[in-house]
Write a protein that holds these residues in place. Structure first.
Motif, PDB file in Angstrom:
ATOM      1  N   VAL A   1      -0.542  20.991   4.310  1.00  0.00           N
ATOM      2  CA  VAL A   1      -0.540  19.682   3.647  1.00  0.00           C
ATOM      3  C   VAL A   1      -0.795  18.585   4.674  1.00  0.00           C
ATOM      4  O   VAL A   1      -1.585  17.664   4.449  1.00  0.00           O
ATOM      5  CB  VAL A   1       0.811  19.449   2.935  1.00  0.00           C
ATOM      6  N   PHE A   2      -0.147  18.716   5.847  1.00  0.00           N
ATOM      7  CA  PHE A   2      -0.290  17.726   6.912  1.00  0.00           C
ATOM      8  C   PHE A   2      -1.740  17.627   7.372  1.00  0.00           C
ATOM      9  O   PHE A   2      -2.321  16.534   7.417  1.00  0.00           O
ATOM     10  CB  PHE A   2       0.633  18.113   8.078  1.00  0.00           C
TER      11      PHE A   2
ATOM     12  N   SER B   1      -4.077  16.212   4.716  1.00  0.00           N
ATOM     13  CA  SER B   1      -3.874  14.772   4.558  1.00  0.00           C
ATOM     14  C   SER B   1      -4.504  14.002   5.709  1.00  0.00           C
ATOM     15  O   SER B   1      -5.031  12.898   5.520  1.00  0.00           O
ATOM     16  CB  SER B   1      -2.390  14.442   4.473  1.00  0.00           C
ATOM     17  N   LEU B   2      -4.437  14.576   6.920  1.00  0.00           N
ATOM     18  CA  LEU B   2      -5.114  13.946   8.059  1.00  0.00           C
ATOM     19  C   LEU B   2      -6.606  13.822   7.767  1.00  0.00           C
ATOM     20  O   LEU B   2      -7.216  12.769   7.977  1.00  0.00           O
ATOM     21  CB  LEU B   2      -4.917  14.773   9.337  1.00  0.00           C
TER      22      LEU B   2
ATOM     23  N   VAL C   1      -8.157  13.733   4.889  1.00  0.00           N
ATOM     24  CA  VAL C   1      -8.378  12.698   3.871  1.00  0.00           C
ATOM     25  C   VAL C   1      -8.300  11.318   4.521  1.00  0.00           C
ATOM     26  O   VAL C   1      -9.130  10.442   4.283  1.00  0.00           O
ATOM     27  CB  VAL C   1      -7.341  12.816   2.737  1.00  0.00           C
ATOM     28  N   GLY C   2      -7.295  11.126   5.381  1.00  0.00           N
ATOM     29  CA  GLY C   2      -7.127   9.838   6.052  1.00  0.00           C
ATOM     30  C   GLY C   2      -8.324   9.469   6.904  1.00  0.00           C
ATOM     31  O   GLY C   2      -8.744   8.310   6.935  1.00  0.00           O
ATOM     32  N   PHE C   3      -8.891  10.458   7.587  1.00  0.00           N
ATOM     33  CA  PHE C   3     -10.066  10.184   8.421  1.00  0.00           C
ATOM     34  C   PHE C   3     -11.245   9.746   7.567  1.00  0.00           C
ATOM     35  O   PHE C   3     -12.043   8.908   7.959  1.00  0.00           O
ATOM     36  CB  PHE C   3     -10.474  11.434   9.220  1.00  0.00           C
TER      37      PHE C   3
ATOM     38  N   VAL D   1     -11.202   8.421   4.324  1.00  0.00           N
ATOM     39  CA  VAL D   1     -11.052   7.486   3.216  1.00  0.00           C
ATOM     40  C   VAL D   1     -11.465   6.054   3.561  1.00  0.00           C
ATOM     41  O   VAL D   1     -11.800   5.272   2.688  1.00  0.00           O
ATOM     42  CB  VAL D   1      -9.609   7.541   2.658  1.00  0.00           C
ATOM     43  N   ILE D   2     -11.496   5.693   4.834  1.00  0.00           N
ATOM     44  CA  ILE D   2     -11.844   4.296   5.146  1.00  0.00           C
ATOM     45  C   ILE D   2     -13.046   4.187   6.076  1.00  0.00           C
ATOM     46  O   ILE D   2     -13.112   3.328   6.929  1.00  0.00           O
ATOM     47  CB  ILE D   2     -10.665   3.544   5.792  1.00  0.00           C
ATOM     48  N   SER D   3     -14.015   5.060   5.870  1.00  0.00           N
ATOM     49  CA  SER D   3     -15.103   5.173   6.844  1.00  0.00           C
ATOM     50  C   SER D   3     -15.974   3.914   6.955  1.00  0.00           C
ATOM     51  O   SER D   3     -16.474   3.602   8.011  1.00  0.00           O
ATOM     52  CB  SER D   3     -15.974   6.372   6.474  1.00  0.00           C
ATOM     53  N   LYS D   4     -16.155   3.175   5.863  1.00  0.00           N
ATOM     54  CA  LYS D   4     -17.190   2.124   5.904  1.00  0.00           C
ATOM     55  C   LYS D   4     -16.628   0.741   5.593  1.00  0.00           C
ATOM     56  O   LYS D   4     -17.225  -0.047   4.879  1.00  0.00           O
ATOM     57  CB  LYS D   4     -18.300   2.477   4.918  1.00  0.00           C
TER      58      LYS D   4
ATOM     59  N   LEU E   1      -6.508  -4.205   5.921  1.00  0.00           N
ATOM     60  CA  LEU E   1      -6.405  -2.750   5.804  1.00  0.00           C
ATOM     61  C   LEU E   1      -5.283  -2.223   6.702  1.00  0.00           C
ATOM     62  O   LEU E   1      -4.509  -1.346   6.300  1.00  0.00           O
ATOM     63  CB  LEU E   1      -7.739  -2.104   6.185  1.00  0.00           C
TER      64      LEU E   1
ATOM     65  N   ALA F   1      -2.086  -0.165   5.279  1.00  0.00           N
ATOM     66  CA  ALA F   1      -1.618   1.118   5.809  1.00  0.00           C
ATOM     67  C   ALA F   1      -0.183   0.985   6.293  1.00  0.00           C
ATOM     68  O   ALA F   1       0.641   1.893   6.112  1.00  0.00           O
ATOM     69  CB  ALA F   1      -2.526   1.572   6.952  1.00  0.00           C
TER      70      ALA F   1
ATOM     71  N   ILE G   1       2.144   1.397   3.478  1.00  0.00           N
ATOM     72  CA  ILE G   1       2.247   2.772   2.970  1.00  0.00           C
ATOM     73  C   ILE G   1       3.242   3.588   3.789  1.00  0.00           C
ATOM     74  O   ILE G   1       4.012   4.378   3.231  1.00  0.00           O
ATOM     75  CB  ILE G   1       0.857   3.447   2.941  1.00  0.00           C
ATOM     76  N   HIS G   2       3.295   3.373   5.113  1.00  0.00           N
ATOM     77  CA  HIS G   2       4.281   4.168   5.848  1.00  0.00           C
ATOM     78  C   HIS G   2       5.704   3.679   5.579  1.00  0.00           C
ATOM     79  O   HIS G   2       6.668   4.315   6.016  1.00  0.00           O
ATOM     80  CB  HIS G   2       3.940   4.357   7.324  1.00  0.00           C
TER      81      HIS G   2
ATOM     82  N   MET H   1      -9.540  -0.304  -0.659  1.00  0.00           N
ATOM     83  CA  MET H   1      -9.514  -1.349   0.372  1.00  0.00           C
ATOM     84  C   MET H   1     -10.826  -1.429   1.154  1.00  0.00           C
ATOM     85  O   MET H   1     -10.985  -2.281   2.017  1.00  0.00           O
ATOM     86  CB  MET H   1      -8.371  -1.095   1.368  1.00  0.00           C
ATOM     87  N   ASN H   2     -11.745  -0.514   0.883  1.00  0.00           N
ATOM     88  CA  ASN H   2     -13.014  -0.501   1.615  1.00  0.00           C
ATOM     89  C   ASN H   2     -13.912  -1.675   1.271  1.00  0.00           C
ATOM     90  O   ASN H   2     -14.811  -2.021   2.028  1.00  0.00           O
ATOM     91  CB  ASN H   2     -13.774   0.798   1.321  1.00  0.00           C
TER      92      ASN H   2
ATOM     93  N   MET I   1       4.229   3.460  -4.559  1.00  0.00           N
ATOM     94  CA  MET I   1       5.483   3.294  -3.811  1.00  0.00           C
ATOM     95  C   MET I   1       6.670   3.165  -4.771  1.00  0.00           C
ATOM     96  O   MET I   1       7.708   3.825  -4.604  1.00  0.00           O
ATOM     97  CB  MET I   1       5.370   2.051  -2.931  1.00  0.00           C
TER      98      MET I   1
ATOM     99  N   VAL J   1       5.151  13.613   4.285  1.00  0.00           N
ATOM    100  CA  VAL J   1       4.151  14.259   5.140  1.00  0.00           C
ATOM    101  C   VAL J   1       2.759  13.750   4.786  1.00  0.00           C
ATOM    102  O   VAL J   1       1.972  13.361   5.654  1.00  0.00           O
ATOM    103  CB  VAL J   1       4.216  15.798   5.004  1.00  0.00           C
TER     104      VAL J   1
ATOM    105  N   LEU K   1      -1.720  10.448   6.216  1.00  0.00           N
ATOM    106  CA  LEU K   1      -2.778   9.562   5.726  1.00  0.00           C
ATOM    107  C   LEU K   1      -2.864   8.300   6.581  1.00  0.00           C
ATOM    108  O   LEU K   1      -3.939   7.893   7.033  1.00  0.00           O
ATOM    109  CB  LEU K   1      -2.469   9.204   4.274  1.00  0.00           C
TER     110      LEU K   1
ATOM    111  N   ALA L   1      -3.982   9.103  10.310  1.00  0.00           N
ATOM    112  CA  ALA L   1      -5.412   9.353  10.502  1.00  0.00           C
ATOM    113  C   ALA L   1      -6.241   8.103  10.222  1.00  0.00           C
ATOM    114  O   ALA L   1      -7.106   7.725  11.020  1.00  0.00           O
ATOM    115  CB  ALA L   1      -5.863  10.501   9.598  1.00  0.00           C
ATOM    116  N   SER L   2      -5.974   7.429   9.087  1.00  0.00           N
ATOM    117  CA  SER L   2      -6.786   6.249   8.778  1.00  0.00           C
ATOM    118  C   SER L   2      -6.509   5.142   9.789  1.00  0.00           C
ATOM    119  O   SER L   2      -7.411   4.391  10.170  1.00  0.00           O
ATOM    120  CB  SER L   2      -6.525   5.772   7.349  1.00  0.00           C
TER     121      SER L   2
ATOM    122  N   ILE M   1      -8.630   5.841  12.883  1.00  0.00           N
ATOM    123  CA  ILE M   1     -10.031   5.457  12.660  1.00  0.00           C
ATOM    124  C   ILE M   1     -10.163   3.934  12.709  1.00  0.00           C
ATOM    125  O   ILE M   1     -11.067   3.383  13.343  1.00  0.00           O
ATOM    126  CB  ILE M   1     -10.514   5.964  11.281  1.00  0.00           C
TER     127      ILE M   1
END
Lengths: 89, 277
Positions: A6-7, A10-11, A13-15, A17-20, A29, A33, A36-37, B21-22, B38, B233, B238, B241-242, B245
């Motif tokens: 799962v970890f 999810s990493l 997906v995170g890489f 999801v915000i590419s552009k 942004l 984020a 979210i944490h 958010m993009n 949330m 997790v 998420l 990683a985001s 980037i």
């Protein structure tokens, strides 16, 4: 092992999801984020649920105060940034 | 079972929210979608702990009091902050998020459960983020000099801190889960957060805050492992990683490499940043 899968997924997906994202949205942004944490508030709730010593209660209090500040403040300030963003155009 | 489904829905909201958010046109909706996730996650957890009937009245009181204090502080500061001061406020929220993640692991240690790599990583990353983000906020706010601060012996101190964190962390996770050892690791990490951000100039702070934001995400994912909660997790990974980037995108936009930012000593007209200040 399931948790690790799962970890990693999810990493990935995170890489992706915000590419552009345009540069003007970088700060909002980051703030989004950041909110979210604030999900760590769930961790604080679970600590409080099983606390039964004074120290445990102190930790639960601190963790829930920290996490609630992260969640509530995070979403409100992100919304303010984005409102401003729309007004400016 | 239903709780798990709500958790999954919440995690989906976070992914969709970040995706929206993009683009400027959908960004505000994205934030609301993420906020809805949330709320759902928090409500589901409240139902969970009420149903299990484990939580004592004192627990509820502590939880509600803590959340109320935090929520009011967050709400008031977020609504009153000036537009130009928003980055340092985000950094402050990031600091408390990292602190909360570290406290989850501390609680686990106090319960005397065995050592685990995830407990060590949660304490380490959470503690570094806590002091690092506080210092970054202080630099932007002008409470701490914004210029790169480099002092004699910084490199030796960092080496000692790294050794304590590495060896202590390894010992706690693999040999014997001694609370004293993890305390030393946590203290070293708190100091390291300061020595990491201190030599970086104020102009680079937004990138550093974004990096620390990614750190907090990772710490939250570790906390998810510690208390066996998949939603933590997913959301943590998420953001980790985001955030990583985004940090790279921000550094690129400033024509700076992340490595040169982290080495520090850049900007604000200091001729020789290696001179002690």
């Amino acid at each position: 092992m399931a948790g690790l899968s799962v970890f990693v997924l999810s990493l990935l997906v995170g890489f992706e999801v915000i590419s552009k994202v345009p540069a003007t949205l970088h700060t909002p942004l980051m703030s989004a984020a950041n909110s979210i944490h604030g999900i760590i508030v769930v961790g604080a709730m679970l600590i409080a649920a099983s606390a039964d010593t004074v120290l445990g209660y102190v930790l639960a209090f601190l963790a829930s105060a920290f996490a609630a500040m992260n969640v509530v403040g995070g979403y409100v300030v992100t919304d303010r940034m984005l409102r401003m963003f729309r007004g400016r155009r | 079972m239903i709780i798990q489904l709500v958790y999954l829905a919440a995690a989906t909201c976070f992914v969709l929210g970040l995706h929206l958010m993009n683009s400027p046109a959908t960004a505000r909706r994205g934030n609301l979608v993420s906020a809805a996730g949330m709320v759902a996650g928090v409500l589901a957890t409240a139902v969970l702990i009420a149903e299990q009937n484990l939580i004592k009245p004192t627990g509820w009181a502590v939880l509600l009091a803590g959340s109320a204090v935090g929520a009011v502080l967050g709400l008031v500061s977020a609504r009153t902050v000036r537009m130009t001061a928003m980055p340092q406020l985000v950094s402050l929220f990031n600091a408390v998020g990292g602190g909360a993640a570290a406290l989850v692991a501390v609680d686990e240690v106090l319960r005397g459960s065995g050592g685990a790599v995830t407990v060590v990583l949660d304490v380490l990353i959470g503690a570094v983020t806590f002091t690092g983000s506080l210092l970054a906020a202080g630099k932007l706010q002008g409470l701490v000099p914004g210029r790169p601060v480099v002092f004699a012996g910084a490199r030796a101190l960092n080496l000692v801190l790294a050794l304590v964190m590495l060896l202590g962390g390894g010992y706690f996770a693999l040999v014997r889960p001694d609370p004293l050892v993890i305390t030393a690791v946590g203290l070293a990490a708190l100091v390291f957060g300061v020595t990491m951000v201190l030599p970086i100039g104020g102009a680079d702070m937004p990138v550093v805050i974004s990096l620390l934001n990614a750190f907090t995400g990772t710490a939250v994912a570790m906390a998810g492992f510690v208390i066996a909660n998949d939603m933590l997790v997913i959301a943590g990974a998420l953001v980790g990683a985001s955030g990583a980037i985004l940090t790279k995108l921000m550094a690129d936009a400033m024509n700076r490499s992340l490595a040169s930012i982290l080495v520090g000593g850049f900007g604000t007209g200091d001729g020789d940043p290696s001179v002690a200040v």
